[in-house]
Design a protein around this motif. Structure first.
Motif, PDB file in Angstrom:
ATOM      1  N   MET A   1       0.836  -1.193   0.000  1.00 23.21           N
ATOM      2  CA  MET A   1       0.000   0.000   0.000  1.00 23.21           C
ATOM      3  C   MET A   1       0.872   1.244   0.000  1.00 23.21           C
ATOM      4  O   MET A   1       1.822   1.337   0.776  1.00 23.21           O
ATOM      5  CB  MET A   1      -0.912  -0.003   1.232  1.00 23.21           C
ATOM      6  N   LYS A   2       0.577   2.193  -0.891  1.00 28.02           N
ATOM      7  CA  LYS A   2       1.319   3.446  -0.951  1.00 28.02           C
ATOM      8  C   LYS A   2       0.357   4.619  -0.847  1.00 28.02           C
ATOM      9  O   LYS A   2      -0.832   4.505  -1.160  1.00 28.02           O
ATOM     10  CB  LYS A   2       2.132   3.534  -2.244  1.00 28.02           C
ATOM     11  N   GLY A   3       0.894   5.757  -0.394  1.00 24.39           N
ATOM     12  CA  GLY A   3       0.078   6.954  -0.210  1.00 24.39           C
ATOM     13  C   GLY A   3       0.530   8.078  -1.113  1.00 24.39           C
ATOM     14  O   GLY A   3       1.638   8.060  -1.656  1.00 24.39           O
ATOM     15  N   THR A   4      -0.345   9.073  -1.263  1.00 24.72           N
ATOM     16  CA  THR A   4      -0.044  10.236  -2.094  1.00 24.72           C
ATOM     17  C   THR A   4      -0.073  11.486  -1.228  1.00 24.72           C
ATOM     18  O   THR A   4      -1.104  11.842  -0.662  1.00 24.72           O
ATOM     19  CB  THR A   4      -1.074  10.375  -3.232  1.00 24.72           C
ATOM     20  N   LEU A   5       1.072  12.137  -1.141  1.00 22.96           N
ATOM     21  CA  LEU A   5       1.217  13.330  -0.319  1.00 22.96           C
ATOM     22  C   LEU A   5       1.192  14.585  -1.183  1.00 22.96           C
ATOM     23  O   LEU A   5       1.608  14.555  -2.346  1.00 22.96           O
ATOM     24  CB  LEU A   5       2.537  13.292   0.451  1.00 22.96           C
ATOM     25  N   HIS A   6       0.725  15.668  -0.582  1.00 24.09           N
ATOM     26  CA  HIS A   6       0.798  16.967  -1.244  1.00 24.09           C
ATOM     27  C   HIS A   6       2.008  17.763  -0.760  1.00 24.09           C
ATOM     28  O   HIS A   6       2.697  18.407  -1.542  1.00 24.09           O
ATOM     29  CB  HIS A   6      -0.472  17.773  -0.996  1.00 24.09           C
ATOM     30  N   GLU A   7       2.264  17.701   0.556  1.00 25.17           N
ATOM     31  CA  GLU A   7       3.418  18.386   1.129  1.00 25.17           C
ATOM     32  C   GLU A   7       3.608  17.932   2.566  1.00 25.17           C
ATOM     33  O   GLU A   7       2.684  17.414   3.204  1.00 25.17           O
ATOM     34  CB  GLU A   7       3.255  19.909   1.077  1.00 25.17           C
ATOM     35  N   ILE A   8       4.829  18.150   3.083  1.00 24.00           N
ATOM     36  CA  ILE A   8       5.156  17.875   4.480  1.00 24.00           C
ATOM     37  C   ILE A   8       5.949  19.063   5.007  1.00 24.00           C
ATOM     38  O   ILE A   8       6.867  19.553   4.341  1.00 24.00           O
ATOM     39  CB  ILE A   8       5.983  16.587   4.625  1.00 24.00           C
ATOM     40  N   PHE A   9       5.609  19.527   6.209  1.00 25.83           N
ATOM     41  CA  PHE A   9       6.341  20.644   6.791  1.00 25.83           C
ATOM     42  C   PHE A   9       6.123  20.668   8.300  1.00 25.83           C
ATOM     43  O   PHE A   9       5.193  20.058   8.828  1.00 25.83           O
ATOM     44  CB  PHE A   9       5.909  21.978   6.169  1.00 25.83           C
ATOM     45  N   SER A  10       7.007  21.383   8.998  1.00 28.14           N
ATOM     46  CA  SER A  10       6.893  21.615  10.434  1.00 28.14           C
ATOM     47  C   SER A  10       6.492  23.065  10.644  1.00 28.14           C
ATOM     48  O   SER A  10       7.112  23.973  10.094  1.00 28.14           O
ATOM     49  CB  SER A  10       8.226  21.326  11.123  1.00 28.14           C
ATOM     50  N   SER A  11       5.446  23.284  11.440  1.00 33.45           N
ATOM     51  CA  SER A  11       4.991  24.651  11.658  1.00 33.45           C
ATOM     52  C   SER A  11       4.159  24.707  12.927  1.00 33.45           C
ATOM     53  O   SER A  11       4.134  23.764  13.721  1.00 33.45           O
ATOM     54  CB  SER A  11       4.184  25.144  10.454  1.00 33.45           C
ATOM     55  N   ILE A  12       3.479  25.826  13.103  1.00 31.23           N
ATOM     56  CA  ILE A  12       2.618  26.055  14.255  1.00 31.23           C
ATOM     57  C   ILE A  12       1.174  25.781  13.865  1.00 31.23           C
ATOM     58  O   ILE A  12       0.710  26.239  12.827  1.00 31.23           O
ATOM     59  CB  ILE A  12       2.775  27.513  14.740  1.00 31.23           C
ATOM     60  N   GLN A  13       0.474  25.036  14.696  1.00 30.13           N
ATOM     61  CA  GLN A  13      -0.954  24.811  14.453  1.00 30.13           C
ATOM     62  C   GLN A  13      -1.677  26.143  14.563  1.00 30.13           C
ATOM     63  O   GLN A  13      -1.572  26.846  15.579  1.00 30.13           O
ATOM     64  CB  GLN A  13      -1.513  23.813  15.455  1.00 30.13           C
ATOM     65  N   GLY A  14      -2.400  26.509  13.504  1.00 30.14           N
ATOM     66  CA  GLY A  14      -3.009  27.829  13.453  1.00 30.14           C
ATOM     67  C   GLY A  14      -4.483  27.885  13.763  1.00 30.14           C
ATOM     68  O   GLY A  14      -5.068  28.971  13.765  1.00 30.14           O
ATOM     69  N   GLU A  15      -5.112  26.722  14.048  1.00 32.66           N
ATOM     70  CA  GLU A  15      -6.556  26.700  14.228  1.00 32.66           C
ATOM     71  C   GLU A  15      -6.943  25.857  15.436  1.00 32.66           C
ATOM     72  O   GLU A  15      -6.190  24.995  15.874  1.00 32.66           O
ATOM     73  CB  GLU A  15      -7.235  26.106  12.981  1.00 32.66           C
ATOM     74  N   GLY A  16      -8.139  26.086  15.930  1.00 33.19           N
ATOM     75  CA  GLY A  16      -8.739  25.181  16.904  1.00 33.19           C
ATOM     76  C   GLY A  16      -8.152  25.258  18.297  1.00 33.19           C
ATOM     77  O   GLY A  16      -7.437  26.192  18.661  1.00 33.19           O
ATOM     78  N   LEU A  17      -8.432  24.240  19.105  1.00 34.13           N
ATOM     79  CA  LEU A  17      -8.043  24.232  20.506  1.00 34.13           C
ATOM     80  C   LEU A  17      -6.540  24.185  20.707  1.00 34.13           C
ATOM     81  O   LEU A  17      -6.031  24.624  21.743  1.00 34.13           O
ATOM     82  CB  LEU A  17      -8.669  23.026  21.222  1.00 34.13           C
ATOM     83  N   TYR A  18      -5.812  23.656  19.740  1.00 36.59           N
ATOM     84  CA  TYR A  18      -4.368  23.499  19.900  1.00 36.59           C
ATOM     85  C   TYR A  18      -3.583  24.571  19.143  1.00 36.59           C
ATOM     86  O   TYR A  18      -2.426  24.366  18.796  1.00 36.59           O
ATOM     87  CB  TYR A  18      -3.940  22.096  19.476  1.00 36.59           C
TER      88      TYR A  18
END
Length: 245
Positions: A1-18
């Motif tokens: 099984m393989k997956g299809t990614l759009h992008e990967i990055f490290s950042s700050i969660q900008g929405e919601g409770l976290y």
């Protein structure tokens, strides 16, 4: 099984409770809905030959990897971003649950590195069930018929009932087209499942022809939900303010 990614990055969660915590974001391609305010339209198109990985956070310098990607290869990529210094790994999109079978192979390999945070539109309850043992936090973004032209209330109700086994909060984006009937339906779903589920009201970030509500209405809507729910907050998209991925 393989997956299809759009992008990967490290950042700050900008929405919601976290909002504000540091996360590694795995953005998957493809979505089963088409929201009028979508700010990741390019990720919903499906397959792309290569996907970028921002190896140094905030630099916009990327390395590129080929799609589709095997679970073991994805793990090697993610480990380079040091999950141990992050709050959690965010599975986002698009709609990540469209690739539940791939994630069911990847997440056991990743387990124990840091908590797993699912961002989802909450319309694929059966796919959620496949991944529940590997998830820690579920951010369910209820997409309203006024922005999708499609009602998903039955699926969303089933989804909430399954997701209650984990830490869950619900988010809804409010636009000038949000109706009272939609708000009533959200209230009904959440109060029936558990009135203690946190609800985040997110003012839309204007895009295309989608516009925000009159500011005072957010207070009125918060008060409305507060008559039946215990934890209701108004939180905008903060990463847009900071101009971060």
């Amino acid at each position: 099984m393989k997956g299809t990614l759009h992008e990967i990055f490290s950042s700050i969660q900008g929405e919601g409770l976290y909002v504000g915590v540091r996360q590694i974001f795995l953005r998957f391609t493809g979505c089963n809905l088409h929201c009028s305010y979508c700010d990741t339209n390019d990720s919903t198109a499906g397959y792309r030959e290569k996907f970028p990985v921002e190896m140094d956070p905030g630099t916009s310098r990327f390395e590129y990897y080929r799609n589709p990607v095997a679970p073991e290869e994805l793990l090697k990529i993610v480990l380079q971003l040091k999950p141990e210094i992050h709050h959690s790994l965010s599975l986002t999109g698009g709609e990540p649950l469209l690739q539940a079978d791939f994630l069911a192979e990847f997440l056991p390999l990743f387990r124990g590195r840091c908590p797993v945070f699912l961002e989802t539109n909450g319309t694929l309850p059966k796919n959620l069930s496949k991944l529940l043992p590997y998830l820690d936090i579920i951010s369910m973004d209820i997409k309203l018929p006024s922005v999708t032209n499609y009602a998903c209330w039955h699926d969303q109700e089933e989804f909430i009932n399954i997701a209650l086994e984990k830490e869950l909060y619900v988010k809804v984006v409010l636009t000038e087209n949000t109706t009272q009937e939609e708000l009533e339906q959200i209230m009904k779903l959440m109060a029936k499942a558990d009135p203690g589920i946190p609800l985040v009201l997110q003012p839309v970030t204007p895009v295309n022809r989608v516009r925000e509500m009159i500011p005072g209405k957010y207070i009125q809507i918060q008060d409305y939900f507060g008559t039946a729910l215990k934890n209701v907050r108004v939180i905008p998209q903060t990463h847009k303010i900071l101009n971060l991925l």
